[in-house]
Scaffold this motif. Structure first.
Motif, PDB file in Angstrom:
ATOM      1  N   UNK A  91       8.983   2.964  -6.049  1.00 45.95           N
ATOM      2  CA  UNK A  91       8.066   3.484  -5.442  1.00 45.95           C
ATOM      3  C   UNK A  91       7.669   4.862  -6.238  1.00 45.95           C
ATOM      4  N   UNK A  92       6.467   5.112  -6.140  1.00 44.11           N
ATOM      5  CA  UNK A  92       6.228   6.491  -6.613  1.00 44.11           C
ATOM      6  C   UNK A  92       6.598   7.706  -5.598  1.00 44.11           C
ATOM      7  N   UNK A  93       6.927   7.301  -4.366  1.00 44.13           N
ATOM      8  CA  UNK A  93       7.319   8.034  -3.442  1.00 44.13           C
ATOM      9  C   UNK A  93       8.995   8.263  -3.229  1.00 44.13           C
ATOM     10  N   UNK A  94       9.239   8.274  -4.540  1.00 43.65           N
ATOM     11  CA  UNK A  94      11.089   8.180  -4.515  1.00 43.65           C
ATOM     12  C   UNK A  94      11.510   9.769  -3.856  1.00 43.65           C
ATOM     13  N   UNK A 132       1.500   4.952  10.066  1.00 49.13           N
ATOM     14  CA  UNK A 132       2.852   3.927  10.154  1.00 49.13           C
ATOM     15  C   UNK A 132       3.738   3.942  11.326  1.00 49.13           C
ATOM     16  N   UNK A 133       3.323   4.944  12.165  1.00 54.95           N
ATOM     17  CA  UNK A 133       3.749   5.023  13.599  1.00 54.95           C
ATOM     18  C   UNK A 133       3.181   4.086  14.645  1.00 54.95           C
ATOM     19  N   UNK A 134       2.186   3.486  13.938  1.00 49.12           N
ATOM     20  CA  UNK A 134       1.535   2.251  14.812  1.00 49.12           C
ATOM     21  C   UNK A 134       1.733   1.049  14.132  1.00 49.12           C
ATOM     22  N   UNK A 135       1.580   0.844  12.911  1.00 46.27           N
ATOM     23  CA  UNK A 135       1.634  -0.287  11.972  1.00 46.27           C
ATOM     24  C   UNK A 135       3.203  -0.441  11.246  1.00 46.27           C
ATOM     25  N   UNK A 136       3.890   0.493  11.454  1.00 45.10           N
ATOM     26  CA  UNK A 136       4.989   0.459  10.434  1.00 45.10           C
ATOM     27  C   UNK A 136       4.495   0.999   9.345  1.00 45.10           C
ATOM     28  N   UNK A 137       5.476   1.359   8.213  1.00 47.80           N
ATOM     29  CA  UNK A 137       5.151   1.716   6.976  1.00 47.80           C
ATOM     30  C   UNK A 137       5.270   0.436   6.034  1.00 47.80           C
ATOM     31  N   UNK A 138       5.513  -0.630   6.569  1.00 47.05           N
ATOM     32  CA  UNK A 138       5.407  -1.723   5.975  1.00 47.05           C
ATOM     33  C   UNK A 138       6.862  -2.226   5.255  1.00 47.05           C
ATOM     34  N   UNK A 139       6.960  -3.540   4.800  1.00 47.79           N
ATOM     35  CA  UNK A 139       8.420  -3.987   4.489  1.00 47.79           C
ATOM     36  C   UNK A 139       8.665  -3.287   3.032  1.00 47.79           C
ATOM     37  N   UNK A 148       0.771  -1.166  -0.098  1.00 43.77           N
ATOM     38  CA  UNK A 148       0.083  -0.179  -0.103  1.00 43.77           C
ATOM     39  C   UNK A 148       0.984   1.305  -0.115  1.00 43.77           C
ATOM     40  N   UNK A 149       1.871   1.178   0.728  1.00 39.82           N
ATOM     41  CA  UNK A 149       2.746   2.304   0.835  1.00 39.82           C
ATOM     42  C   UNK A 149       3.539   2.668  -0.289  1.00 39.82           C
ATOM     43  N   UNK A 185       4.374  12.767   7.184  1.00 44.43           N
ATOM     44  CA  UNK A 185       3.620  13.376   5.807  1.00 44.43           C
ATOM     45  C   UNK A 185       2.801  12.357   4.984  1.00 44.43           C
ATOM     46  N   UNK A 186       3.503  11.120   4.725  1.00 42.71           N
ATOM     47  CA  UNK A 186       3.049  10.197   3.918  1.00 42.71           C
ATOM     48  C   UNK A 186       2.009   9.202   4.482  1.00 42.71           C
ATOM     49  N   UNK A 187       2.337   8.954   5.829  1.00 42.15           N
ATOM     50  CA  UNK A 187       1.639   7.743   6.349  1.00 42.15           C
ATOM     51  C   UNK A 187       1.407   7.925   8.054  1.00 42.15           C
ATOM     52  N   UNK A 188       0.850   8.642   8.508  1.00 36.10           N
ATOM     53  CA  UNK A 188       0.826   8.840  10.011  1.00 36.10           C
ATOM     54  C   UNK A 188       0.522   7.381  10.729  1.00 36.10           C
TER      55      UNK A 188
END
Length: 442
Positions: A339-342, A321-328, A101-102, A316-319
């Motif tokens: 990623x498009x978030x380069x 993520x501080x709970x779940x992590x932003x993923x592998x 998702x990230x 900014x991108x995934x708040x």
């Protein structure tokens, strides 16, 4: 007397466990050898595999690693019904989804899956002692000399794979390039870059030294230090090697019956390295350390950028993520490549910070279990690797090469061993005489 001859407490129980879990096909050792062989020769391997149209051979270790994932699931999650093993597998699947998702790219998800597989190779060494894999130790020993030769050789000739580009999942990467630091060339030998070349010199020395005598250790340590510090100019690898050699000499100063307790104590205390980046950020954030010395520029960059910016970007991108992590794969090479978030990508030069970003706060709980497991580990190779990798990962992410993540998994693998119900003294168990037969010094 070699360090390998020193036995820890509870060996009879551990030997019974190993006999119960012995397999006729050591898939984890085969996977380790494949990864080490590929990564130690990554530059040469990539070049010749590409020009001969055999690039698919590069992924053979990854395929074997996926078999190790299945092996891990069968041994510990299904056969032993280990709750932590089951939870780890389920959370990795969840983290892969969050990472997809990230990253917002299926190629990034595939790359993240390939990225995490090596840790399960290391986990498969649970309830197995490294010293029992003689062919593995012999192979790693040979890599020590070959890596040294390749690094020195590259200082006289320019290998054809330097600067060569290849494709991975449609993304272009450079197999190897020359780096220049303070006017010195960072050479890579047979590996893909100087960091990888230095890593294999250090890790092969570390895995060989416990079964070698004092003369061998004392002779080759300065040679390895010179190669990593002066030829590859990897300060992290050279510093790790120096600290390991000092720690090894410290342990060998003890009487044989106390060496194991000393080694385990060093392994446990090495977890304090986790807090070093936090302390450095508190003390030196925003301070121009490079003005004091040019050699401190990389440290300043880590303090001000690679250790802090990922948290700013995640806010900014995934708040969540501080709970779940932003993923592998976030803030790792899958994000950099796919990623498009380069524009928000920044390298994270610390294993614990990088893993915390990807996994989230649950990683802290997992590490508590790891520390408790190290406190009851009886394999001197695993305890040694705990110390070395905790020092090495202060400034290295260790998700590439894959062999580095594999070694972390191996060092932490006893976390999936169920603790004995009998009371034990975890930090400094009562010393005993070695039960194993001494190995003659060489």
């Amino acid at each position: 007397m070699t360090l390998e001859a020193t036995a820890g407490p509870g060996r009879s129980r551990m030997e019974a466990i190993r006999e119960q879990n012995t397999v006729s096909f050591p898939i984890e050792a085969i996977a380790l050898c494949l990864y080490f062989g590929r990564d130690a020769f990554a530059g040469a391997f990539r070049y010749y595999a590409t020009i001969t149209h055999l690039s698919a051979l590069w992924f053979i270790p990854d395929l074997v690693a996926f078999l190790c994932v299945a092996t891990f699931a069968y041994r510990y999650a299904i056969k032993q019904a280990n709750a932590l093993a089951i939870f780890t597998l389920l959370y990795i699947v969840f983290s892969l989804y969050v990472g997809y998702v990230f990253l917002n790219d299926y190629r990034g998800g595939l790359s993240s899956l390939k990225m995490i597989a090596p840790v399960f190779v290391g986990f498969c060494f649970c309830q197995r002692e490294v010293k029992d894999y003689r062919f593995l130790l012999g192979f790693v020993h040979s890599l020590f000399y070959i890596s040294l030769i390749g690094l020195v050789w590259s200082s006289y000739v320019r290998f054809p794979w330097v600067g060569y580009e290849f494709d991975t999942f449609g993304a272009s990467r450079t197999a190897s390039k020359l780096w220049f630091v303070e006017g010195a060339t960072r050479l890579q030998g047979f590996a893909a870059d100087s960091t990888m070349a230095s890593y294999f010199i250090v890790i092969s020395y570390v895995m060989t030294s416990p079964r070698r005598g004092l003369i061998w250790c004392a002779f080759w340590a300065p040679v390895a230090f010179w190669a990593t510090n002066n030829v590859a100019t990897s300060k992290t690898a050279a510093g790790t090697l120096a600290l390991y050699f000092a720690a090894m000499m410290f342990v060998r100063l003890f009487h044989e019956r106390y060496r194991f307790s000393a080694l385990r104590g060093l392994a446990l205390w090495s977890f304090l390295c986790i807090f070093i980046p936090i302390i450095l950020m508190i003390l030196f954030a925003g301070i121009n350390l490079a003005s004091l010395s040019k050699s401190l520029y990389s440290l300043q960059d880590r303090i001000d950028n690679s250790w802090q910016l990922p948290f700013v970007y995640m806010a900014k991108l995934m708040p969540t993520g501080f709970i779940t992590g932003c993923g592998l794969g976030c803030f790792n090479y899958p994000q950099q490549l796919f990623s498009d978030k380069i524009f928000y990508y920044v390298p994270v030069d610390n294993f614990y910070i990088g893993t915390y970003l990807m996994i989230g706060p649950i990683f802290v709980v997992f590490m508590i279990f790891v520390v408790l497991a190290v406190a009851r580990t009886t394999d001197i190779y695993k305890l040694t690797l705990v110390f070395v990798m905790n020092v090495y990962t202060i400034t290295i992410l260790s998700y590439g090469p894959a062999s580095a993540l594999l070694m972390i998994g191996l060092a932490f693998s006893e976390v999936f061993t169920r603790p004995s119900r009998q009371p034990s003294r975890l930090l400094f168990p009562a010393p005993r005489k070695a039960l194993a037969a001494p190995v003659p010094s060489r």
